[in-house]
Design a protein around this motif. Structure first.
Motif, PDB file in Angstrom:
ATOM      1  N   SER A 106      66.523  30.359  10.945  1.00 23.16           N
ATOM      2  CA  SER A 106      66.011  30.746  12.263  1.00 23.16           C
ATOM      3  C   SER A 106      66.398  32.185  12.564  1.00 23.16           C
ATOM      4  O   SER A 106      67.335  32.736  11.961  1.00 23.16           O
ATOM      5  N   GLY A 107      65.674  32.776  13.515  1.00 27.12           N
ATOM      6  CA  GLY A 107      65.988  34.142  13.938  1.00 27.12           C
ATOM      7  C   GLY A 107      67.342  34.201  14.620  1.00 27.12           C
ATOM      8  O   GLY A 107      68.058  35.205  14.520  1.00 27.12           O
ATOM      9  N   TYR A 108      67.683  33.144  15.323  1.00 29.59           N
ATOM     10  CA  TYR A 108      68.980  33.093  16.001  1.00 29.59           C
ATOM     11  C   TYR A 108      70.102  33.250  14.959  1.00 29.59           C
ATOM     12  O   TYR A 108      70.990  34.094  15.097  1.00 29.59           O
ATOM     13  N   VAL A 201      66.727  46.802  14.318  1.00 25.05           N
ATOM     14  CA  VAL A 201      65.655  46.542  15.276  1.00 25.05           C
ATOM     15  C   VAL A 201      65.139  45.101  15.115  1.00 25.05           C
ATOM     16  O   VAL A 201      64.744  44.693  14.018  1.00 25.05           O
ATOM     17  N   ASP A 202      65.134  44.382  16.217  1.00 28.00           N
ATOM     18  CA  ASP A 202      64.579  43.036  16.232  1.00 28.00           C
ATOM     19  C   ASP A 202      63.088  43.150  16.528  1.00 28.00           C
ATOM     20  O   ASP A 202      62.691  43.527  17.639  1.00 28.00           O
ATOM     21  N   GLU A 203      62.265  42.864  15.519  1.00 27.65           N
ATOM     22  CA  GLU A 203      60.803  42.963  15.684  1.00 27.65           C
ATOM     23  C   GLU A 203      60.183  41.568  15.831  1.00 27.65           C
ATOM     24  O   GLU A 203      59.005  41.370  15.527  1.00 27.65           O
ATOM     25  N   ALA A 204      60.981  40.620  16.319  1.00 27.25           N
ATOM     26  CA  ALA A 204      60.525  39.232  16.395  1.00 27.25           C
ATOM     27  C   ALA A 204      59.171  39.089  17.100  1.00 27.25           C
ATOM     28  O   ALA A 204      58.329  38.292  16.679  1.00 27.25           O
ATOM     29  N   HIS A 205      58.970  39.850  18.175  1.00 29.17           N
ATOM     30  CA  HIS A 205      57.732  39.677  18.948  1.00 29.17           C
ATOM     31  C   HIS A 205      56.632  40.652  18.524  1.00 29.17           C
ATOM     32  O   HIS A 205      55.523  40.598  19.057  1.00 29.17           O
ATOM     33  N   ALA A 206      56.962  41.547  17.597  1.00 28.05           N
ATOM     34  CA  ALA A 206      55.974  42.553  17.185  1.00 28.05           C
ATOM     35  C   ALA A 206      55.324  42.205  15.842  1.00 28.05           C
ATOM     36  O   ALA A 206      54.103  42.365  15.677  1.00 28.05           O
ATOM     37  N   GLY A 230      58.483  32.043  13.582  1.00 31.56           N
ATOM     38  CA  GLY A 230      58.081  31.091  14.612  1.00 31.56           C
ATOM     39  C   GLY A 230      57.238  31.672  15.735  1.00 31.56           C
ATOM     40  O   GLY A 230      56.909  30.946  16.671  1.00 31.56           O
ATOM     41  N   LYS A 231      56.877  32.919  15.652  1.00 30.71           N
ATOM     42  CA  LYS A 231      56.075  33.499  16.739  1.00 30.71           C
ATOM     43  C   LYS A 231      54.687  33.829  16.174  1.00 30.71           C
ATOM     44  O   LYS A 231      53.964  32.898  15.842  1.00 30.71           O
ATOM     45  N   ALA A 232      54.346  35.123  16.031  1.00 32.94           N
ATOM     46  CA  ALA A 232      52.985  35.427  15.569  1.00 32.94           C
ATOM     47  C   ALA A 232      52.688  34.881  14.169  1.00 32.94           C
ATOM     48  O   ALA A 232      51.528  34.707  13.807  1.00 32.94           O
TER      49      ALA A 232
HETATM   50  C1  LIG Z   1      63.884  38.856  20.276  1.00 38.58           C
HETATM   51  C2  LIG Z   1      64.206  37.558  19.636  1.00 38.58           C
HETATM   52  N1  LIG Z   1      65.010  37.540  18.571  1.00 38.58           N
HETATM   53  C3  LIG Z   1      65.351  36.394  17.957  1.00 38.58           C
HETATM   54  C4  LIG Z   1      64.872  35.185  18.412  1.00 38.58           C
HETATM   55  C5  LIG Z   1      65.292  33.940  17.710  1.00 38.58           C
HETATM   56  O1  LIG Z   1      64.333  33.564  16.786  1.00 38.58           O
HETATM   57  P1  LIG Z   1      64.163  32.037  16.360  1.00 38.58           P
HETATM   58  O2  LIG Z   1      63.334  31.392  17.402  1.00 38.58           O
HETATM   59  O3  LIG Z   1      63.501  32.109  15.022  1.00 38.58           O
HETATM   60  O4  LIG Z   1      65.534  31.449  16.289  1.00 38.58           O
HETATM   61  C6  LIG Z   1      64.013  35.157  19.530  1.00 38.58           C
HETATM   62  C7  LIG Z   1      63.428  33.935  20.096  1.00 38.58           C
HETATM   63  O5  LIG Z   1      63.415  32.873  19.785  1.00 38.58           O
HETATM   64  C8  LIG Z   1      63.684  36.367  20.161  1.00 38.58           C
HETATM   65  O6  LIG Z   1      62.889  36.374  21.232  1.00 38.58           O
END
Ligand SMILES: Cc1ncc(COP(=O)(O)O)c(C=O)c1O
Length: 377
Positions: A106-108, A201-206, A230-232
């Motif tokens: 996971s991103g977390y 840089v966290d590009e999770a939403h980009a 898990g997003k786009a």
């Molecule tokens: C900016 C950002 N980084 C990391 C995460 C964590 O990613 P993941 O949902 O894959 O755990 C999220 C949201 O879930 C997020 O919005």
């Protein structure tokens, strides 16, 4: 005594308008959700490219699970380091233009790993005060000193950099998850040239949704970047893009990677398919950008203050209870939206967070903005 404390804290959350009790979603996609048998327009999905229900990807994933099984059975460090995962990581590194990549469950966890492991007492971390909770938690778990700078303020960041000459690391996001805005990346690049810091840089939403071919918007400043599937990307899990030395270091020292079961091989096979979907999604990205401009205009014309530069828009409400009340009433009228309240955003700055996806239509947005206007006026 223990349970009494739990009850008291929960009651206090209710009093403050901060209590969380998400509804149970019976089914849904990136445009609609069904709750209690009612179908609502969904403004809370991060499936920006609407890939999560794509027929092609579902078939690919189903075939991959049939062929490879449902579990990796152990950590990457034990017997979970499958060749198909390695192949997919290399493909991600090449696509996004980095030396290496590493997948996480996971991103977390990925943020915990990067920030708690790579940096130590010899480095100073400077983070935008609006970064994600997982980034903050990662810094708290690590041994490097860390200090926040005002959201997107390059002048405040520069002040911080001057106060701690030496090995600095700047930590930010390319598209902020709650505000929907982007940092001034050209100014950040200038500061990087001047002070020579590393940038995470966290590009999770980009990723997937912004930049050429969905490659995000921060490649010219990021040394390490994080993406979530898990997003786009319409899947689950996450990937970190980084130099190979950092990858080797994480494999040896990152507890959130070493002591967790690897994603299954079927995930890696599906992730490869995701990459080609993302590459071909120019029309969807253009539609998303159009919807964002369209909804911003509609809401601004109706007197709302709206922040956000892309597919995440934040309607400024302020009072927590009022935001909660508005979202509850929107729900009754057929709209599923999310209110971000403290501690997700600062106290007294509650927002209604709207996520747009490639499956929304102008008509959805028109009707939603009418509903919000009628409630808010
Ligand atoms: C900016 C950002 N980084 C990391 C995460 C964590 O990613 P993941 O949902 O894959 O755990 C999220 C949201 O879930 C997020 O919005």
């Amino acid at each position: 005594m223990f349970e009494k404390r739990l009850r008291q804290k929960l009651a206090l959350q209710k009093e403050k308008g901060l209590y969380r009790n998400p509804p149970v979603v019976e089914e849904g996609d990136s445009r609609t959700v069904t709750v209690d048998g009612r179908t609502l327009i969904n403004f809370a999905s991060n499936d920006y490219l609407a890939l999560g229900r794509s027929e092609t990807l579902r078939k690919k994933a189903a075939d991959a699970f049939l062929r490879y099984g449902t579990s990796s059975s152990s950590s990457r460090l034990v017997s979970g380091n499958a060749s198909v995962i390695r192949e997919a990581e290399k493909a991600y590194a090449a696509y996004f233009g980095y030396e290496e990549a590493i997948f996480f469950p996971s991103g977390y966890q990925a943020n915990l790993a990067i920030l708690s492991t790579l940096f130590g007492p010899d480095e100073s971390l400077f983070f935008d005060k609006h970064v994600h909770a997982s980034t903050v938690k990662g810094m708290q778990l690590g041994s490097a000193p860390f200090k926040g700078f005002r959201h997107n303020s390059m002048s405040h960041l520069e002040k911080r950099l001057k106060s701690a000459p030496g090995n600095s690391v700047v930590v930010t996001e390319s598209l902020f998850s709650m505000d929907g805005d982007t940092p001034p990346l050209a100014a950040l690049a200038e500061l990087k040239k001047k002070y020579g810091f590393l940038t995470v840089v966290d590009e999770a939403h980009a990723y997937g949704a912004l930049g050429t071919g969905g490659r995000g918007i921060a490649r010219n400043v990021a040394d390490v970047a994080l993406g979530t599937f898990g997003k786009a990307m319409g899947l689950f899990g996450a990937f970190v893009l980084l130099p190979s030395l950092y990858r080797e270091y994480l494999f040896n020292f990152a507890s959130p990677l070493i002591y967790t079961t690897a994603l299954p091989e079927a995930h890696a096979i599906t992730a490869l398919a995701v990459l080609s979907e993302v590459e071909q999604a120019n029309d969807k990205r253009a539609h998303l950008a159009h919807l964002s401009r369209y909804l911003t205009q509609l809401l601004t014309d109706r007197g709302f203050t709206v922040c956000g530069e892309a597919h995440i828009l934040a309607v400024q409400i302020g009072n927590e209870e009022r935001a909660h009340d508005l979202v509850t009433k929107l729900f009754e009228q057929g709209y599923f939206a999310f209110t971000a309240r403290f501690p997700t955003v600062p106290m007294g700055q509650a927002i209604i967070r709207l996520s747009l996806t490639a499956h929304h239509t102008e008509d959805d947005l028109q009707k939603f903005s009418d509903a919000l206007f009628n409630l808010g006026s």
